[in-house]
Design an enzyme around this catalytic site. Structure first.
Site, PDB file in Angstrom:
ATOM      1  N   LYS A   1       0.862  -1.188   0.000  1.00 41.09           N
ATOM      2  CA  LYS A   1       0.000   0.000   0.000  1.00 41.09           C
ATOM      3  C   LYS A   1       0.894   1.232   0.000  1.00 41.09           C
ATOM      4  CE  LYS A   1      -3.271   2.600   2.972  1.00 41.09           C
ATOM      5  NZ  LYS A   1      -4.148   2.590   4.161  1.00 41.09           N
TER       6      LYS A   1
ATOM      7  N   ASP B   1      -2.810  10.211   3.342  1.00 44.88           N
ATOM      8  CA  ASP B   1      -4.197   9.775   3.507  1.00 44.88           C
ATOM      9  C   ASP B   1      -4.976  10.816   4.305  1.00 44.88           C
ATOM     10  OD1 ASP B   1      -6.572   8.458   3.732  1.00 44.88           O
ATOM     11  OD2 ASP B   1      -5.850   6.862   5.057  1.00 44.88           O
TER      12      ASP B   1
ATOM     13  N   LYS C   1     -10.604  12.699   7.496  1.00 40.20           N
ATOM     14  CA  LYS C   1     -10.136  12.372   8.847  1.00 40.20           C
ATOM     15  C   LYS C   1     -10.169  13.632   9.719  1.00 40.20           C
ATOM     16  CE  LYS C   1      -6.770   8.736   7.733  1.00 40.20           C
ATOM     17  NZ  LYS C   1      -7.403   7.635   8.466  1.00 40.20           N
TER      18      LYS C   1
ATOM     19  N   ASP D   1       1.409   6.545   5.386  1.00 35.60           N
ATOM     20  CA  ASP D   1       0.505   5.549   4.819  1.00 35.60           C
ATOM     21  C   ASP D   1       1.078   4.848   3.579  1.00 35.60           C
ATOM     22  OD1 ASP D   1      -1.836   4.291   5.492  1.00 35.60           O
ATOM     23  OD2 ASP D   1      -3.111   5.544   4.226  1.00 35.60           O
TER      24      ASP D   1
ATOM     25  N   ASP E   1     -12.261   6.709   3.281  1.00 34.72           N
ATOM     26  CA  ASP E   1     -11.059   6.543   4.107  1.00 34.72           C
ATOM     27  C   ASP E   1     -10.619   5.079   4.162  1.00 34.72           C
ATOM     28  OD1 ASP E   1      -8.969   7.339   5.679  1.00 34.72           O
ATOM     29  OD2 ASP E   1     -10.131   7.537   7.535  1.00 34.72           O
TER      30      ASP E   1
ATOM     31  N   GLU F   1      -9.410   3.366   1.871  1.00 35.27           N
ATOM     32  CA  GLU F   1      -8.856   3.423   0.513  1.00 35.27           C
ATOM     33  C   GLU F   1      -7.736   2.421   0.292  1.00 35.27           C
ATOM     34  OE1 GLU F   1      -7.727   5.130   2.936  1.00 35.27           O
ATOM     35  OE2 GLU F   1      -5.572   4.922   2.657  1.00 35.27           O
TER      36      GLU F   1
ATOM     37  N   ARG G   1      -7.492  -0.733   1.040  1.00 35.19           N
ATOM     38  CA  ARG G   1      -7.983  -1.993   0.470  1.00 35.19           C
ATOM     39  C   ARG G   1      -8.354  -1.828  -0.999  1.00 35.19           C
ATOM     40  NH1 ARG G   1     -12.451  -2.327   5.076  1.00 35.19           N
ATOM     41  NH2 ARG G   1     -10.674  -1.410   6.160  1.00 35.19           N
TER      42      ARG G   1
HETATM   43  N1  BES Z   1      -4.386   4.621   6.736  1.00 33.82           N
HETATM   44  C1  BES Z   1      -5.511   4.310   7.523  1.00 33.82           C
HETATM   45  C2  BES Z   1      -5.189   3.345   8.664  1.00 33.82           C
HETATM   46  C3  BES Z   1      -4.274   3.854   9.727  1.00 33.82           C
HETATM   47  C4  BES Z   1      -4.771   4.536  10.817  1.00 33.82           C
HETATM   48  C5  BES Z   1      -2.910   3.637   9.637  1.00 33.82           C
HETATM   49  C6  BES Z   1      -3.906   5.008  11.790  1.00 33.82           C
HETATM   50  C7  BES Z   1      -2.065   4.096  10.615  1.00 33.82           C
HETATM   51  C8  BES Z   1      -2.553   4.776  11.688  1.00 33.82           C
HETATM   52  C9  BES Z   1      -6.596   3.668   6.660  1.00 33.82           C
HETATM   53  O1  BES Z   1      -6.624   4.049   5.336  1.00 33.82           O
HETATM   54  C10 BES Z   1      -7.914   4.024   7.268  1.00 33.82           C
HETATM   55  O2  BES Z   1      -8.211   5.180   7.338  1.00 33.82           O
HETATM   56  N2  BES Z   1      -8.653   3.034   7.690  1.00 33.82           N
HETATM   57  C11 BES Z   1      -9.922   3.229   8.311  1.00 33.82           C
HETATM   58  C12 BES Z   1     -10.832   2.121   7.871  1.00 33.82           C
HETATM   59  C13 BES Z   1     -12.276   2.333   8.212  1.00 33.82           C
HETATM   60  C14 BES Z   1     -12.840   3.517   7.458  1.00 33.82           C
HETATM   61  C15 BES Z   1     -13.050   1.076   7.873  1.00 33.82           C
HETATM   62  C16 BES Z   1      -9.733   3.211   9.833  1.00 33.82           C
HETATM   63  O3  BES Z   1      -8.882   2.488  10.318  1.00 33.82           O
HETATM   64  O4  BES Z   1     -10.440   3.950  10.497  1.00 33.82           O
HETATM   65 ZN    ZN Z   2      -4.817   4.704   4.543  1.00 31.41          ZN
HETATM   66 ZN    ZN Z   3      -7.778   5.845   5.032  1.00 33.29          ZN
END
Ligand code: BES
Ligand code: ZN
Ligand code: ZN
Length: 488
Positions: A256, A261, A268, A279, A338, A340, A342
């Site tokens: 990834k 992000d 966010k 990210d 968010d 993204e 996946r």
């Molecule tokens: N990049 C984030 C995950 C992340 C969060 C990495 C904190 C490192 C530190 C990812 O893209 C994300 O935002 N995931 C969401 C998924 C949710 C919307 C299902 C999350 O973890 O809240």
């Molecule tokens: Zn992310």
């Molecule tokens: Zn994200």
């Protein structure tokens, strides 16, 4: 840091000695008793990672001696040694010494894993990201360490130190990429770095393919392109390929690479965005692997696939409710922009599937839920093969990187059903098993073979300095991946 090896102590530079708690003693050190008495006088007990600095009178092996405590002898592991190496570097640095010597303590059964851990501790803790600081506060930089080992281990130690250096320097290279500001480390800049890595490996059977927007569209990568729509920076997919003669099997590493992000339209909160330059740590770790490959030449074929884009909320951004079509033909209803990671991995995994690798490993800072579950020192692992997990975990044990398996419960897939598309990008069962849901989503885009998904959201980043980790990018899991490639 330059690491030398010797079987003699020189009087010229400070000497670091490791001592255990309780049975404080310094075998074979002239004046050892006196040195310890002085240290005790300073209140030094050998407690884990405590230090004492002494200027012993003549007769001692060096005029400046630093003692580093290792704690109770029965609890000492290679991780203790790695951390003690970091303590030594920090102490010597605070004394403004250009170079120092460190006596390998010979406490672990396996001397070579001890020398390996010590070298890693020295190199990893020497790292600092000072590029943008006008004043680093360091007048004299500690540049050189000499590891003192018994003469009988000298030859094998050479190889061990060499390996430890390559692996930890590659991890530091990855830290640099992660620590760069996001407006500098754009997808395009990561592509330039990938080219540099390829140039270094060109003569060692490494090739590269770079796909730009038009080619991504031709290949049907609607999912990666969908994530990119809100960004002013173009997306890329990088495919690095290492094929040694007589390769035993093939491994695809899929990363990834979200260079920032913001969350997209599912924006966010400000605080959650502060670290989101990290990210792309999954993709960066693959570049770290390819940086090391020409030097360690594993006997397996390796593909490195990097899915690169920003996730931004620009006017053309993809929206909750949009339906994207991935390269394997599956349609995805996006309910949260968010989620993204996946989406870009869906296309990158489908691309990897076409290469028919024996093993696919995807590496991603995928879910905040994984940090809640396992904290900042452990990566979540999910896949279709327990043996592969065990191999990864074992490779991690060699270098102090931790992995824990989470179950891909098929029943949880129910939540990913969409009324309008083949799958949704988030589950309707909110707040439950977020990391597993991520894994189950990715599984839909894996096309055969052994597969493991590494959610590195926690350990890819460290909020604070911690032993041999500096604040910021950690380089996780570059060293584990390299050990894994060397082990199969
Ligand atoms: N990049 C984030 C995950 C992340 C969060 C990495 C904190 C490192 C530190 C990812 O893209 C994300 O935002 N995931 C969401 C998924 C949710 C919307 C299902 C999350 O973890 O809240
Ligand atoms: Zn992310
Ligand atoms: Zn994200």
């Amino acid at each position: 840091m330059k690491i030398n090896l010797s079987s003699f102590v020189s009087k010229k530079t400070p000497l670091v000695l490791f001592v255990c708690e309780k049975d404080l003693f310094l075998p074979n050190i002239p004046e050892g008793k006196k040195i310890l008495e002085d240290a005790k006088g300073q209140g030094f007990t050998g407690k884990e990672f405590s230090t004492a600095t002494l200027q012993p009178a003549s007769g001692s092996p060096s005029s400046l001696v630093v003692l580093v405590g290792l704690g109770d002898k029965k609890n000492i592991s290679s991780e203790t040694i790695r951390r003690a190496g970091a303590t030594a570097v920090k102490r010597v640095r605070s004394l403004a010494q250009k170079s120092f010597q460190v006596l390998n303590p010979n406490l672990l059964k396996n001397v070579s894993s001890e020398i390996y851990a010590l070298t890693e501790g020295l190199v990893l803790s020497d790292y600092a990201f000072h590029k943008y600081k006008s004043n680093t506060g360091e007048k004299i930089r500690t540049e050189e360490a000499t590891l003192i080992v018994s003469e009988k281990y000298l030859d094998s130690a050479k190889e061990t130190v060499h390996l430890a250096k390559i692996l930890s320097e590659s991890a530091c290279f990855v830290r640099n990429l992660v620590n760069e500001p996001p407006s500098h480390m754009t997808p395009g800049n990561l592509v330039s770095l990938a080219k540099e890595v390829w140039k270094e490996g060109k003569s060692s059977s490494v090739s590269i393919k770079i796909y730009e927007k038009e080619s991504l569209a031709k290949m049907g990568m609607g999912s990666l392109l969908g994530v990119n729509r809100g960004s002013a920076e173009p997306p890329f997919l990088v495919h690095l390929h290492y094929k040694p003669q007589g390769a035993r099997q093939s491994v695809a590493l899929v990363g990834k690479g979200i260079t920032f992000d913001s969350g997209g339209l599912s924006l966010k909160p400000a605080e959650a965005m502060e670290t989101m330059k990290m990210d792309m740590a999954g993709a960066a770790s693959i570049l770290g692997v390819f940086r090391a490959i020409p030097q360690i030449k594993p006997k397996v074929e390796v593909h490195g696939i990097l899915a690169l884009t920003e996730n931004m909320p620009g006017g053309k951004a993809y929206k909750p409710g949009d339906i994207l079509k991935a390269m394997n033909g599956k349609t995805i209803e996006v309910l949260n922009t968010d989620a993204e990671g996946r989406l870009v991995l869906a296309d990158a995994l489908a691309y990897a599937g076409k290469l028919k690798p024996d093993v696919t490993i995807d590496i991603a800072t995928l879910t905040g839920a994984c940090i809640i579950a396992l904290g900042s020192l452990v990566a979540g692992a999910m896949g279709n093969d327990d043996t592969l997990f065990q191999q990864i975990q074992k490779a991690g044990e060699k270098c102090g990187e931790k992995f824990w398996q989470l179950p891909l419960i098929p029943d949880y897939k129910e939540g990913l059903k969409s009324p309008v598309a083949d799958i949704k990008n988030i589950s309707s069962v909110r707040k439950e098993a977020g990391s597993i849901i991520g894994g189950l989503f990715l599984q839909e885009f894996v096309n055969g073979g052994h597969w493991i998904h590494l959610d590195i959201a926690g350990p890819a980043w460290s909020d604070k300095e911690f032993h041999y980790l500096s604040q910021g990018g950690t380089g996780f899991p570059t060293r584990t991946l390299l050990h894994y490639l060397l082990s199969i």
